[in-house]
Scaffold this motif. Structure first.
Motif, PDB file in Angstrom:
ATOM      1  N   CYS A  15       0.847  -1.203   0.000  1.00  9.88           N
ATOM      2  CA  CYS A  15       0.000   0.000   0.000  1.00  9.88           C
ATOM      3  C   CYS A  15       0.875   1.243   0.000  1.00  9.88           C
ATOM      4  O   CYS A  15       0.572   2.233  -0.675  1.00  9.88           O
TER       5      CYS A  15
ATOM      6  N   GLU B 150       0.562   4.034  -2.855  1.00 11.92           N
ATOM      7  CA  GLU B 150       0.222   5.426  -2.544  1.00 11.92           C
ATOM      8  C   GLU B 150       1.321   6.380  -2.988  1.00 11.92           C
ATOM      9  O   GLU B 150       1.064   7.491  -3.416  1.00 11.92           O
TER      10      GLU B 150
ATOM     11  N   ALA C 100      -6.713  -4.005  -1.939  1.00 12.14           N
ATOM     12  CA  ALA C 100      -7.825  -3.304  -2.601  1.00 12.14           C
ATOM     13  C   ALA C 100      -8.721  -2.637  -1.561  1.00 12.14           C
ATOM     14  O   ALA C 100      -9.196  -1.518  -1.752  1.00 12.14           O
ATOM     15  N   THR C 101      -8.935  -3.312  -0.443  1.00 14.45           N
ATOM     16  CA  THR C 101      -9.782  -2.752   0.613  1.00 14.45           C
ATOM     17  C   THR C 101      -9.108  -1.525   1.225  1.00 14.45           C
ATOM     18  O   THR C 101      -9.745  -0.492   1.415  1.00 14.45           O
ATOM     19  N   ARG C 102      -7.811  -1.658   1.494  1.00 15.92           N
ATOM     20  CA  ARG C 102      -7.086  -0.550   2.141  1.00 15.92           C
ATOM     21  C   ARG C 102      -7.002   0.675   1.229  1.00 15.92           C
ATOM     22  O   ARG C 102      -7.208   1.789   1.675  1.00 15.92           O
ATOM     23  N   VAL C 103      -6.696   0.468  -0.066  1.00 18.32           N
ATOM     24  CA  VAL C 103      -6.543   1.647  -0.940  1.00 18.32           C
ATOM     25  C   VAL C 103      -7.882   2.053  -1.585  1.00 18.32           C
ATOM     26  O   VAL C 103      -7.924   2.941  -2.413  1.00 18.32           O
ATOM     27  N   LYS C 104      -8.949   1.361  -1.172  1.00 19.73           N
ATOM     28  CA  LYS C 104     -10.316   1.688  -1.623  1.00 19.73           C
ATOM     29  C   LYS C 104     -10.452   1.654  -3.143  1.00 19.73           C
ATOM     30  O   LYS C 104     -10.774   2.646  -3.801  1.00 19.73           O
ATOM     31  N   THR C 105     -10.158   0.492  -3.698  1.00 18.47           N
ATOM     32  CA  THR C 105     -10.368   0.335  -5.134  1.00 18.47           C
ATOM     33  C   THR C 105     -11.041  -1.005  -5.401  1.00 18.47           C
ATOM     34  O   THR C 105     -11.329  -1.753  -4.467  1.00 18.47           O
ATOM     35  N   GLY C 106     -11.276  -1.293  -6.675  1.00 21.09           N
ATOM     36  CA  GLY C 106     -11.939  -2.545  -7.038  1.00 21.09           C
ATOM     37  C   GLY C 106     -10.923  -3.629  -7.364  1.00 21.09           C
ATOM     38  O   GLY C 106      -9.772  -3.340  -7.685  1.00 21.09           O
TER      39      GLY C 106
ATOM     40  N   CYS D   6     -13.317  -0.981 -13.750  1.00 18.37           N
ATOM     41  CA  CYS D   6     -13.210  -0.198 -12.515  1.00 18.37           C
ATOM     42  C   CYS D   6     -12.812   1.193 -12.976  1.00 18.37           C
ATOM     43  O   CYS D   6     -11.651   1.555 -12.949  1.00 18.37           O
TER      44      CYS D   6
ATOM     45  N   PHE E 212     -12.011   4.271  -9.915  1.00 19.22           N
ATOM     46  CA  PHE E 212     -11.001   4.155  -8.864  1.00 19.22           C
ATOM     47  C   PHE E 212      -9.690   3.621  -9.424  1.00 19.22           C
ATOM     48  O   PHE E 212      -9.679   2.908 -10.413  1.00 19.22           O
TER      49      PHE E 212
END
Ligand code: FAD
Length: 393
Positions: free
Chosen positions: A146, A150, A173-179, A212, A215
């Motif tokens: 991550c 970032e 994917a959950t942490r960086v808020k993407t699909g 996607c 995002f």
């Protein structure tokens, strides 16, 4: 007289088709005309989008992310084959986008993998080399990846759909808020530069292409043996970015106390086999798989199975071919007593040559078979084995 259409004046607006009281008019397009119409429709979409402020904001955000990344999965300094298969696909995607292909290498004493990645097509490698990353554990890898995402903002991140890849990709994917699209069977780029991620959906009954577009990065996992292995160019080099991330052993709650190696004896890798003889419900009993083993031995191959055969307890789970089993791509796949349900086909239809043996001539397996033998497998299989033995004698 008869109403005539003056072809020199027709602009293909379809008004006459709608207006005709007898629904007697139809317009046909040639394949070339259809292609031109599709291209025009695409351009129109893009032009309409120009005026939309939301679309403009999206484009600005998306433009902040560039490059295709492939996560190089490694165990004890050895890369997983799927990472190089993805490098091949990644190269194609990066070329279409006109961006760099980058490898992400994490571990301890793993710099050699950056050089290996260059030989498979990477232009650049991000290297995080520190003792805390020696063995895979979710949290340090999650934090580290991550951090890289970032900081360097890639537009696409690809990973193998292995135990490690499935664990890490979902967490990232959950942490960086993407699909994230898992287990893709096809990847491509659309006219708006989005990643088209194709995979079977609804129990394998349709192939869905998932996008996607709002995002970044766009993340996908792909199973081993789905993408072909790219050719290696010896001596090809690239740039290594020595990244660093402040992370020490005391930050990590999970500890690796001991590594116990799985005994390879008795383990059969159907995903890597060149010849596979698979049996289904038509085998009738566990003992009957012996005739498949004999044929596989003659070919220097291995025995696979359909889910029905695994569910019946005739074969272990790691031999299952299909959607919930392994994806295989052997030189020859021989399907014996397998009907050819879509969930089985998605796991083997890319084999170089498929031979199907089934007593039902309507069985769907024959639709993907290069050679179909309609008959009783208990006669056909031993006959093939006997012929091979004669040829060798
Ligand atoms: P059947 O469909 O019962 O076919 C047996 C065949 O053997 C028949 O065609 C018959 O004509 C033939 N036969 C019988 N006797 C003889 C003989 N003496 N000689 C020659 N031919 C003979 N399936 C998988 O394989 N892999 C998967 O990963 C998988 N994942 C699934 C995931 C989901 C979500 C779902 C819903 C299903 C999944 N399935 C999977 C199951 C799949 O739908 C089928 O049920 C299964 O593949 C059928 O196995 P089969 O072909 O061995 O059996």
């Amino acid at each position: 007289g008869e109403p005539q259409i003056e072809l020199s004046k027709c602009i293909g607006c379809l008004k006459c088709v709608k207006a005709c009281p007898g629904s007697a008019l139809e317009i046909f397009y040639t394949k070339e005309e259809l292609e031109i119409l599709a291209a025009l429709a695409g351009q129109q979409d893009l032009a309409e989008d120009e005026a939309d402020p939301e679309e403009l904001a999206r484009r600005e955000y998306v433009a902040g992310y560039q490059g295709v990344w492939v996560f190089v999965e490694q165990t004890e300094g050895e890369a997983a084959r799927v990472s190089w298969e993805l490098m091949g696909k990644g190269k194609e995607l990066a070329a279409k986008l006109g961006v760099e292909l980058c490898a992400v290498v994490m571990g301890h004493k793993v710099e050699h993998l950056c050089h290996e990645a260059f030989t498979y097509g990477a232009d650049k490698a991000y290297l995080l080399d520190q003792p805390v990353l020696e063995y895979y554990r979710t949290y340090p890898y999650l934090d580290a990846l991550c951090h890289l995402i970032e900081r360097y903002k890639p537009e696409i991140v690809l990973m193998g759909a292995t135990g490690m890849g499935r664990d890490l990709a979902g967490a990232v994917a959950t942490r960086v808020k993407t699909g994230l699209t898992a287990d893709c069977t096809g990847l491509d780029i659309d006219p708006k530069r989005n990643l088209m991620q194709t995979r079977p959906a609804f129990g394998g009954n349709i192939m869905a292409t998932i996008m996607c577009d709002r995002f970044r990065p766009q993340m996908a996992t792909v199973r081993s043996h789905v993408m072909p292995m790219p050719a290696q160019t010896a001596g090809r080099s690239g740039k290594i970015v020595h990244a660093s991330f402040p992370l020490s052993e005391s930050d990590v709650f999970t500890k690796v106390l001991q590594v116990i190696r799985d005994s390879k004896a008795g383990h059969v890798d159907i995903a890597g086999a060149e010849f596979i003889v698979s049996g289904g419900r038509g085998m009738m009993a566990k003992e009957n798989f012996a005739i498949l083993q004999e044929l596989a031995d003659e070919l220097g191959g291995v025995v696979g199975a359909s889910r029905s055969a695994v569910d019946a307890g005739w074969m272990p789970g790691d031999r299952q071919v299909g959607q919930t089993g392994k994806t295989v791509r052997p030189k020859i796949y021989i399907a014996c007593g397998i009907s050819g349900a879509i969930q089985h086909l998605v796991g083997m239809q890319d084999s170089d040559l498929i031979i199907a043996i089934n007593r039902d001539k309507e069985a769907p397996i024959f639709e993907v078979a290069s050679y179909g033998i309609v008959g009783d497998l208990f006669e056909v299989v031993p006959a093939i084995t006997a012929t091979l033995r004669e040829l060798k004698a």
